[in-house]
Design a protein around this motif. Structure first.
Motif, short mmCIF file in Angstrom:
data_model
loop_
_atom_site.label_atom_id
_atom_site.label_comp_id
_atom_site.label_asym_id
_atom_site.label_seq_id
_atom_site.Cartn_x
_atom_site.Cartn_y
_atom_site.Cartn_z
N VAL A 85 0.85 -1.18 0.00
CA VAL A 85 0.00 0.00 0.00
C VAL A 85 0.89 1.23 0.00
CG1 VAL A 85 -1.68 1.34 1.34
CG2 VAL A 85 -1.88 -1.16 1.23
N LEU A 86 0.55 2.17 -0.86
CA LEU A 86 1.26 3.46 -0.86
C LEU A 86 0.24 4.56 -0.72
CD1 LEU A 86 3.86 3.21 -3.75
CD2 LEU A 86 4.28 3.20 -1.29
N LEU A 87 0.57 5.55 0.12
CA LEU A 87 -0.38 6.62 0.35
C LEU A 87 0.23 7.97 0.03
CD1 LEU A 87 -1.81 5.19 3.66
CD2 LEU A 87 -3.04 5.40 1.50
N ASN A 88 -0.49 8.71 -0.81
CA ASN A 88 -0.07 10.07 -1.08
C ASN A 88 -0.40 10.92 0.15
OD1 ASN A 88 0.99 12.07 -2.78
ND2 ASN A 88 -1.05 12.70 -3.46
N ARG A 89 0.38 11.95 0.37
CA ARG A 89 0.20 12.85 1.52
C ARG A 89 0.24 12.10 2.85
NH1 ARG A 89 -3.64 16.99 -1.85
NH2 ARG A 89 -4.45 15.12 -2.80
N ASP A 90 1.20 11.17 2.94
CA ASP A 90 1.43 10.44 4.19
C ASP A 90 2.94 10.47 4.41
OD1 ASP A 90 0.15 7.65 5.82
OD2 ASP A 90 2.31 8.01 5.72
N GLY A 91 3.33 10.93 5.58
CA GLY A 91 4.76 11.09 5.85
C GLY A 91 5.42 9.82 6.37
N GLY A 92 4.65 8.78 6.59
CA GLY A 92 5.17 7.59 7.27
C GLY A 92 5.71 6.52 6.33
#
Ligand code: AMP
Ligand code: DBH
Length: 537
Positions: free
Chosen positions: A152-159
């Protein structure tokens, strides 16, 4: 691993190659060819990426995904809005031969899960800015329901799961491994008319041709400055010629969050936009904004306005050059393939009154009567088509394909059209059970099936009703066990997780639904009832 799809017969494929439509290049070539170009490719808010930077970002993401074990022939479910990352992800996936479904940002659980069930994605790319992914609750549910998802990859996620993190890692030694050009590059979304949203396999060869030919007709070049105000994942702003056309030509794409005049006019002025693509309701709103005092000078750079996705009225068409001060081009296309354009040097008469003609000399388009016989010029009937960029079958849908195609591989789009002596098409209506809500398509059956799951609903029929702004809106006719309110129905559907644009604009309770002689719900009669009521009020 290769993704199965309905291929063009060999003799067609040979002809399409011979005529130069299919070049056997991967879609990633659209960006790759500009790897050393320092012109601006895309502007997203205050961010600007040159071609070199866009290509490098795509390489870094592609390299990171390969390191994580994503392999050619796998699939991805992607939901990103109008952000630069949409294109970075699209090209990265092409480069490693992973075929995405690009869900619309307006899509909710029902749509995402229907796509996930069909493609069994190995990868999910989503955005923290979307309500469903603001925290990890739904993510966990989706992963539970979709065991194929490994990453899973999330845009606007710093983690850990952040897309940004992967974009920082070097692409050292990365070598692209796109799928062969006559295999599936990605899946396009069908507006649909059936219970589950259908997927359209698009190959590199067919899609690349569609983009290249669109560029010729629309004369996109390195000076093109295109405002992408419609959802970036939609076939129209992606390929007709859309953002991919702009990239191929070496021009600049400016991203807008929505097509409103208040958002777009300043972007047009600031970035000297010379072409954009809209649906008819957005055109009405732009004209209205000017009448209400918005400064027309903001649009001074705009030379061409494309309008498509739903029928544009002749009267609205004629106001475009007069009031917006730019040329109009009508676009009648479909994610399944066939795209028609009015040509830039056509007469006003044609541009205002027709939806254009097919872009390719080898688009075979004819009009069929109810028995499948060809009708002469000028007569209204079913649109039938095949050609070098029109698909030959929905993904894994043999039953539906048997209905949607004739024995010779002609696709029946469900549109009712007439073709004049010169090959120009006018869209006259529709046979498919779909509502075209200002360019956003609603498959009646999909919503009816969900409505029938409601404890109080016995029968349901979703039909279109005329609307002065949207062209069409939706009305649900319901036979119920008890009184139900529209708000209750809308809330119920929203809780089931369907996109907002699919919620019925109006709900009518009836004692029974009218039937046709063969016992099907008589939607024509329901639409008539609505029309009579509207003209009476
Ligand atoms: P989709 O299946 O979502 O790609 O939607 C394609 C459908 O949108 C076509 O089959 C038409 O019904 C409709 N459509 C697209 N462009 C136009 C247009 N310019 N005029 C009328 N209908 C259009
Ligand atoms: O409505 C559409 O799907 C559409 C409209 C214009 C489309 O797919 C296209 C151009 O390519």
């Amino acid at each position: 691993m290769i993704i199965p799809y309905t291929r063009w017969p060999d003799d067609f494929a040979a002809r399409y190659r011979e005529k130069g439509y299919w070049l056997d290049l991967p879609l990633s070539d659209i960006l790759q060819r500009h790897a050393d170009n320092d012109a601006v490719a895309v502007i997203d808010g205050e961010r600007t990426l040159t071609y070199r930077e866009l290509d490098q970002a795509a390489n870094r993401l592609a390299a990171a995904l390969s390191r994580r074990g994503l392999r050619r022939g796998e699939t991805a479910l992607v939901q990103l809005g109008n952000v630069a990352e949409f294109y970075i992800a699209f090209f990265a996936l092409l480069k490693i031969g992973v075929a995405p479904v690009n869900a619309l940002f307006s899509h909710q659980r029902t749509e995402l899960e229907a796509y996930a069930r069909q493609i069994e994605p190995a990868l999910l790319i989503a955005d923290r800015a979307h309500g469903l992914f603001a925290n990890d609750d739904y993510l966990a549910q989706l992963r539970e329901a979709t065991p194929s998802i490994r990453h899973v990859l999330l845009n606007r996620d710093g983690g850990e799961q952040g897309l940004a993190r992967l974009l920082e890692q070097p692409a050292d030694g990365f070598i692209a491994t796109p799928t062969p050009a006559d295999e599936v590059a990605f899946f396009q979304l069908s507006g649909g008319s059936t219970g589950t949203p259908k997927l359209i396999p698009r190959t590199h060869n067919d899609y690349y041709y569609s983009i290249r030919r669109s560029n010729e007709i629309c004369r996109f070049d390195a000076d093109t400055r295109y405002l992408c105000a419609l959802p970036a994942a939609h076939n129209y702003p992606m390929s007709s010629p859309g953002a991919l056309g702009v990239y191929l030509a070496g021009g600049t794409v400016v991203l807008a969050n929505d097509p409103s005049a208040s958002h777009c006019f300043p972007l047009i002025a600031r970035h000297q936009i010379n072409v954009t693509a809209l649906v008819p309701p957005a055109v009405s709103l732009w004209l209205q904004a000017l009448q209400e005092g918005e400064d027309r000078a903001q649009l001074a750079s705009l030379k061409l306005l494309q309008v498509g996705g739903a029928r544009l009225s002749n009267s609205l068409a004629a106001r475009i050059p007069a009031e917006l001060g730019c040329q109009l081009q009508q676009v009648f296309g479909m994610a399944e393939g066939l795209v028609n354009y009015t040509r830039l040097d056509d007469s006003d008469e044609r541009i205002f009154n027709t939806q254009g003609c097919p872009m390719c000399p080898d688009d075979e388009v004819w009009v069929a009567d109810e028995n499948g016989n060809a009708l002469p010029a000028g007569q209204v009937g079913r649109l039938m088509t095949r050609g070098p960029y029109t698909f030959r079958g929905y993904y894994q849908s043999p039953e539906h394909n048997a209905q949607a195609f004739d024995a010779d591989g002609f696709y029946c789009s469900g549109d009712l059209i007439a073709i004049d002596e010169d090959g120009y098409i006018t869209v006259q209506g529709r046979e498919k059970d779909q509502i075209n809500r200002g360019g956003e398509k609603i498959a009646a059956e999909e919503i009816e099936n969900l409505l029938l799951r409601h404890e109080a609903i016995i029968q349901a029929a979703l039909v279109s009703m005329e609307d002065s702004l949207m062209g069409e809106k939706s009305c649900a006719f319901l036979v119920t066990r008890r009184a139900v309110k529209a708000v209750e129905i809308r809330r119920y559907l929203r809780e089931l997780g369907v996109a907002d644009f699919k919620l019925p604009d109006r709900v009518e309770s009836v004692a029974e639904l009218p039937l046709t002689p063969v016992g099907k719900v008589d939607k024509k009669q329901l639409r008539q009832r609505l029309a009579e009521r509207q003209s009476a009020s």
